[in-house]
Motif scaffolding. Structure first.
Motif, short mmCIF file in Angstrom:
data_model
loop_
_atom_site.label_atom_id
_atom_site.label_comp_id
_atom_site.label_asym_id
_atom_site.label_seq_id
_atom_site.Cartn_x
_atom_site.Cartn_y
_atom_site.Cartn_z
N GLU A 102 45.10 35.29 9.07
CA GLU A 102 45.52 34.03 9.66
C GLU A 102 45.72 34.25 11.16
O GLU A 102 46.28 35.27 11.58
CB GLU A 102 46.83 33.54 9.04
N THR A 103 45.23 33.31 11.96
CA THR A 103 45.37 33.40 13.41
C THR A 103 45.93 32.09 13.93
O THR A 103 46.16 31.14 13.16
CB THR A 103 44.00 33.67 14.08
N GLY A 104 46.10 32.01 15.26
CA GLY A 104 46.59 30.78 15.85
C GLY A 104 45.65 29.61 15.67
O GLY A 104 46.06 28.45 15.75
N GLU A 105 44.36 29.90 15.42
CA GLU A 105 43.38 28.83 15.26
C GLU A 105 42.80 28.75 13.85
O GLU A 105 41.93 27.92 13.58
CB GLU A 105 42.23 29.01 16.25
N CYS A 106 43.27 29.57 12.95
CA CYS A 106 42.74 29.56 11.59
C CYS A 106 43.83 29.89 10.59
O CYS A 106 44.33 31.03 10.55
CB CYS A 106 41.58 30.56 11.45
N LYS A 107 44.18 28.90 9.77
CA LYS A 107 45.17 29.09 8.72
C LYS A 107 44.65 28.43 7.45
O LYS A 107 44.94 27.25 7.18
CB LYS A 107 46.52 28.51 9.13
N ILE A 376 34.81 30.56 10.63
CA ILE A 376 34.03 29.60 9.86
C ILE A 376 34.95 28.42 9.51
O ILE A 376 36.02 28.62 8.91
CB ILE A 376 33.47 30.24 8.57
N SER A 377 34.55 27.23 9.87
CA SER A 377 35.40 26.06 9.64
C SER A 377 34.57 24.85 9.28
O SER A 377 33.34 24.83 9.45
CB SER A 377 36.25 25.77 10.88
N ILE A 378 35.24 23.82 8.77
CA ILE A 378 34.61 22.54 8.46
C ILE A 378 35.27 21.46 9.31
O ILE A 378 36.51 21.37 9.36
CB ILE A 378 34.75 22.18 6.98
N THR A 379 34.46 20.66 9.98
CA THR A 379 34.96 19.46 10.64
C THR A 379 34.61 18.29 9.72
O THR A 379 33.44 17.95 9.53
CB THR A 379 34.31 19.25 12.02
N HIS A 380 35.65 17.70 9.11
CA HIS A 380 35.44 16.63 8.15
C HIS A 380 35.07 15.33 8.87
O HIS A 380 35.22 15.20 10.09
CB HIS A 380 36.69 16.44 7.29
N GLU A 386 39.20 22.02 9.17
CA GLU A 386 39.75 22.89 8.15
C GLU A 386 39.11 24.27 8.29
O GLU A 386 37.91 24.42 8.12
CB GLU A 386 39.49 22.33 6.74
N CYS A 387 39.91 25.26 8.62
CA CYS A 387 39.37 26.61 8.78
C CYS A 387 39.25 27.27 7.41
O CYS A 387 40.20 27.27 6.61
CB CYS A 387 40.27 27.45 9.69
#
Length: 472
Positions: A102-107, A376-380, A386-387
């Motif tokens: 987990e990072t500041g930009e991915c949880k 790797i993330s999804i932009t809904h 959503e990471c």
């Protein structure tokens, strides 16, 4: 767990251990202490009570006799000798080998299955034990030893191995692909898989692909092998499963299965790590179990990314740093923190029909040796991001897939119109130790411009999504 131990010389480790032993009083009164001073009883962590449970949970599956780790952690004497290194590696979170953080930009919203990471408290316990002189404590406080480690797939229907053992060089990393024939007369649904390393000292990781078009036969006959890097090395293959040291059987729920078409071959890619022994043979086997009936859900792997050009609708390779006249996948020599970003929009129609509901069961990242971070993330469609996964300390030698520990209804959903975003960060400088080693192996002294491809000094930016769909 501590495969990086070779980076610290045995002499330095011995010196550290000796110095610590000399400086620590182990809770006893020193020779020059006053006789009327009594030290309080030691109440800190001990090996048997506090360290053994940590080692059993996250270390001993690799650090045991005959396995890939360079030393054992099965006894007090072994653990005490390694205490300085254990403290360094666990505080740096380079061991146990685990890339998803987990990072500041991915949880990610769900936890991971088989999470090897140590908690902050466990890391602090190891450090406190080391600083106290690695006291042994009372053997009665130890949990029962682990008698056996995972070495078989329950209810297996099939076990395949190469015709002849592969003999490793012993002094360099090797990537070899083996062609196997499961002799499927009809479509089967894989519900479990496990890899049994023939020589655990040299087998570093394994990837298994299906080959429905039998393209691998162009490189080797069934039972034979060919050199490969980064993947199967042939078109049309589909990733099925992976394994890294300490891995346990992949057991899918009874209602999930991966389709394998009739007549498909298998390609098993093995990364061999130099074990220091010349001509060390290996005959790794793969075990598979199939469902008795078609499952409720199909689990398949979608490989998304590796775009070299922009595509209509804002998909494909996006503009980035160091581009020329337009977006290009190029990592200039000496570049640090260089990023390449790619987008894939899930269409409303797929395979000739409406796109079904898709849940993401597991996810994996893939780059080569210049890569240092992948997100790797999804932009809904509503704009929410959503990471799915970030590997901020990418290590090609420890790549693996990560499965969410959640029921199907709580898994991330990939819906039509959603955008999958791959962002890969690279370090093409001499500050990247993995790159320095690769350059030397290829006869270079300085970094070179890196493009996309399969070879050692080329790169990728690829996500592997294990996707669930309702069976038709």
């Amino acid at each position: 767990m501590f495969d990086r131990a070779h980076r610290i010389s045995s002499l330095a480790l011995l010196a550290m251990t000796s110095a610590l032993s000399a400086c620590s009083g182990g809770g006893e009164t020193g020779a020059g202490s006053s006789s009327n001073v009594t030290n309080p009883p030691y109440s800190g962590p001990t090996y048997h009570k506090d360290i053994v449970p940590i080692l059993q949970k996250s270390c001993q599956s690799c650090h045991r006799p005959g396995d890939i780790a360079p030393f054992g952690l099965m006894s007090y004497e072994e653990a005490k000798a390694a205490a300085p290194l254990m403290t360094i590696e666990t505080k740096a979170r380079t061991m146990p080998p685990w890339g998803a953080f987990e990072t500041g930009e991915c949880k990610p919203k769900n936890p991971w299955k088989e999470d090897l990471r140590l908690s902050d408290d466990e890391i602090a316990t190891i450090e406190a034990w080391h600083q106290a002189g690695a006291p042994e404590g009372d053997p009665k406080d130890a949990p029962a030893p682990i008698e056996t480690f995972a070495n078989d797939l329950e209810g297996k229907d099939l076990e395949l191995a190469p015709s002849d053992p592969f003999v490793t060089s012993g002094d360099s990393d090797q990537f070899q692909c083996f062609v196997l024939d499961p002799k499927l007369l009809e479509t089967k649904y894989m519900n479990g898989v496990f890899f049994v390393p023939g020589n655990p000292k040299v087998v570093h990781h394994i990837l298994l692909f299906s080959d429905p078009g039998k393209e691998s036969l162009k490189n080797a006959p069934v039972g034979g092998n060919y050199t490969c890097f980064g993947g199967s090395g042939v078109p049309g293959t589909k990733l099925l499963a992976g394994w890294a040291p300490g891995g346990v059987p992949m057991e899918l729920p009874a209602n999930i299965g991966t389709p394998l078409e009739a007549g498909s071959l298998l390609v098993m890619q093995i990364h061999y790590h130099p074990g220091g022994t010349t001509a060390d043979p290996d005959a790794t086997a793969v075990q598979m179990r199939f469902s008795d009936a078609p499952p409720e859900y199909y689990l398949t792997t979608a490989l998304i990314g590796n775009d070299q050009t922009p595509k209509p609708g804002g998909d494909g390779l996006l503009p980035g740093p160091n581009d020329g006249a337009g977006p290009e996948f190029r990592i200039p020599a000496g570049a640090k923190g260089h990023t390449e970003t790619m987008v894939f929009t899930l269409p409303g129609m797929l395979n000739g029909g409406p796109t079904p509901k898709i849940w993401i069961y597991n996810v994996g990242a893939h780059m080569h040796l210049v890569g240092v971070d992948q997100k790797i993330s999804i932009t809904h469609t509503d704009g929410a991001e959503e990471c799915l996964l970030q590997e901020p300390q990418w290590d090609f030698s420890w790549q693996r897939g990560y499965a969410y520990d959640a029921p199907i209804e709580s898994l991330p959903v990939f819906a039509p119109g959603d955008k999958l975003v791959n962002r890969c960060t690279y370090d093409n400088s001499k500050d990247n130790p993995a790159l320095v080693d690769a350059l030397l192996e290829q006869g270079y002294t300085d970094p070179v411009d890196v493009g996309m491809g399969e070879s050692t000094l080329e790169e990728m930016c690829l996500s592997a999504l294990g996707v669930l769909t309702k069976a038709p």
